[in-house]
Design an enzyme around this catalytic site. Structure first.
Site, short mmCIF file in Angstrom:
data_model
loop_
_atom_site.label_atom_id
_atom_site.label_comp_id
_atom_site.label_asym_id
_atom_site.label_seq_id
_atom_site.Cartn_x
_atom_site.Cartn_y
_atom_site.Cartn_z
N HIS A 15 10.15 32.11 47.53
CA HIS A 15 9.85 30.70 47.63
C HIS A 15 9.44 30.33 46.32
CE1 HIS A 15 8.79 27.33 49.93
NE2 HIS A 15 7.78 27.29 49.19
N CYS A 31 14.13 25.55 49.50
CA CYS A 31 13.02 25.55 48.75
C CYS A 31 13.76 25.58 46.93
CB CYS A 31 12.09 26.77 48.45
SG CYS A 31 12.64 28.29 48.43
N HIS A 50 7.23 20.97 46.90
CA HIS A 50 8.10 22.20 47.42
C HIS A 50 8.72 21.60 48.74
CE1 HIS A 50 5.23 24.45 50.53
NE2 HIS A 50 5.01 23.08 50.28
#
Length: 345
Positions: A309, A259, A321
């Protein structure tokens, strides 16, 4: 005339034997049931456990990224310090050699009194010139001695600093290995659960094609999005160009990403260097708050309380993402996960 005799009743002993046999059969049946293989978990149960494990794996992966980034910095710093120590040692050796040469000259000339040397000299002018040279050499000796002490001090300080950096590097390497082991353990546990399902169900959970498990959506056409400006436009375009690229923990491109690695790579294409981890990205740039309605294309959207994240806002209430192991770079709704902060690069 036919006889009507009552049927013979079983003896009490026989009844007891039959009753005991029946009880034994029931007990054996219960034992078999108790030791039978447990029921297979449902797809939803597996999905919930796998989602949790993959979330924990991503947390461990960001710890790994941070540990690796710090270890790389320390390794570079240690190399530089060791180079400095080597150069300082060489300079120290040269200074010591120069000082020894001056001292040797003085020793060789110091056996005769200066006035006697002047009287015995066949060339007084030459002697006076040499005497001036010796005075200058003595001054040089004092300066060299001072430089020698200063250089030794610097060398000792550099050696101490290098030792501290190497010690920290050892600790950071251990943290790196621990985080890596944690990631691998979570992935192995998730794989064991997934192996109980069919290939189709495994893919559905990992790729999020079954509704609630999904963190993502289908590919999106960049032409349908509002335009970004400046280097954010380059970063958004770069990130979207990697839709479909596999998630690999610890990867920063150009073909696989985690990520935070996707954010680093995308902004690198715009000439901007981002910190390596989602936590560090969570304090980079300008704070936009948590309300995604204030976000602009290119903003970093950091998720969860521990900020493990991150995605990039692309407009229309969407982010791009890299979700987790087994999935690919994709877009999702910006509020599909709890937002911790939004940062403008």
């Amino acid at each position: 005339m036919a006889s009507h005799r009552r049927p013979k009743q079983p003896s009490r002993a026989r009844v007891s034997v039959l009753t005991a046999a029946a009880a034994t059969a029931v007990a054996l049946s219960a034992q078999v049931s108790a030791h039978a293989a447990p029921a297979q978990p449902s797809k939803d149960e597996v999905k919930a456990q796998v989602d949790k494990l993959l979330d924990e794996q991503e947390q461990a992966a960001e710890k790994y990224n941070g540990a690796k980034d710090r270890a790389d910095q320390l390794r570079k710093q240690a190399d530089q310090l060791q180079d400095q120590v080597a150069r300082s040692q060489q300079q120290l050796t040269e200074l010591a050699s120069g000082l020894a040469a001056v001292a040797g000259d003085q020793y060789r000339q110091g056996g005769v009194d200066p006035s006697m040397q002047l009287m015995l000299s066949s060339d007084p002018d030459k002697y006076l010139t040499q005497a001036a040279s010796f005075d200058q050499a003595a001054s040089t000796q004092a300066e060299t001695l001072k430089s020698l002490k200063d250089q030794q001090r610097r060398l000792d300080q550099q050696k101490e600093e290098a030792a501290q950096v190497l010690h920290e590097l050892d600790g950071q390497t251990q943290a790196l290995n621990d985080a890596k082991k944690d990631v691998q353990t979570k992935l192995q546990e998730a794989q064991k659960l997934l192996n109980q399902l069919s290939a189709a169900d495994r893919a559905a959970i990992l790729r999020g094609t079954d509704g609630a498990a999904s963190r993502g959506a289908s590919r999106i056409d960049p032409s349908t999005l509002p335009p970004a400006s400046g280097y954010a436009a380059t970063a958004v375009s770069a990130a979207l160009s990697k839709q479909g690229a596999a998630y690999v923990w610890g990867a920063t491109g150009p073909s696989t990403f985690d990520c935070s690695g996707l954010m680093v790579w995308a902004y690198k294409q715009a000439g901007v260097g981002l910190p390596r981890t989602s936590q560090a990205q969570g304090s980079y740039g300008t704070n936009v708050g948590k309300d995604w309605s204030n976000a602009l294309p290119g903003d970093l959207v950091i998720y969860y309380g521990d900020q493990h994240h991150v995605g990039m806002y692309i407009g229309n209430g969407m982010v791009v993402h890299a979700p987790h192991t087994g999935d690919v770079v994709k877009v999702m709704k910006v509020d599909a996960m709890p937002i911790s902060t939004i940062r403008r690069v």
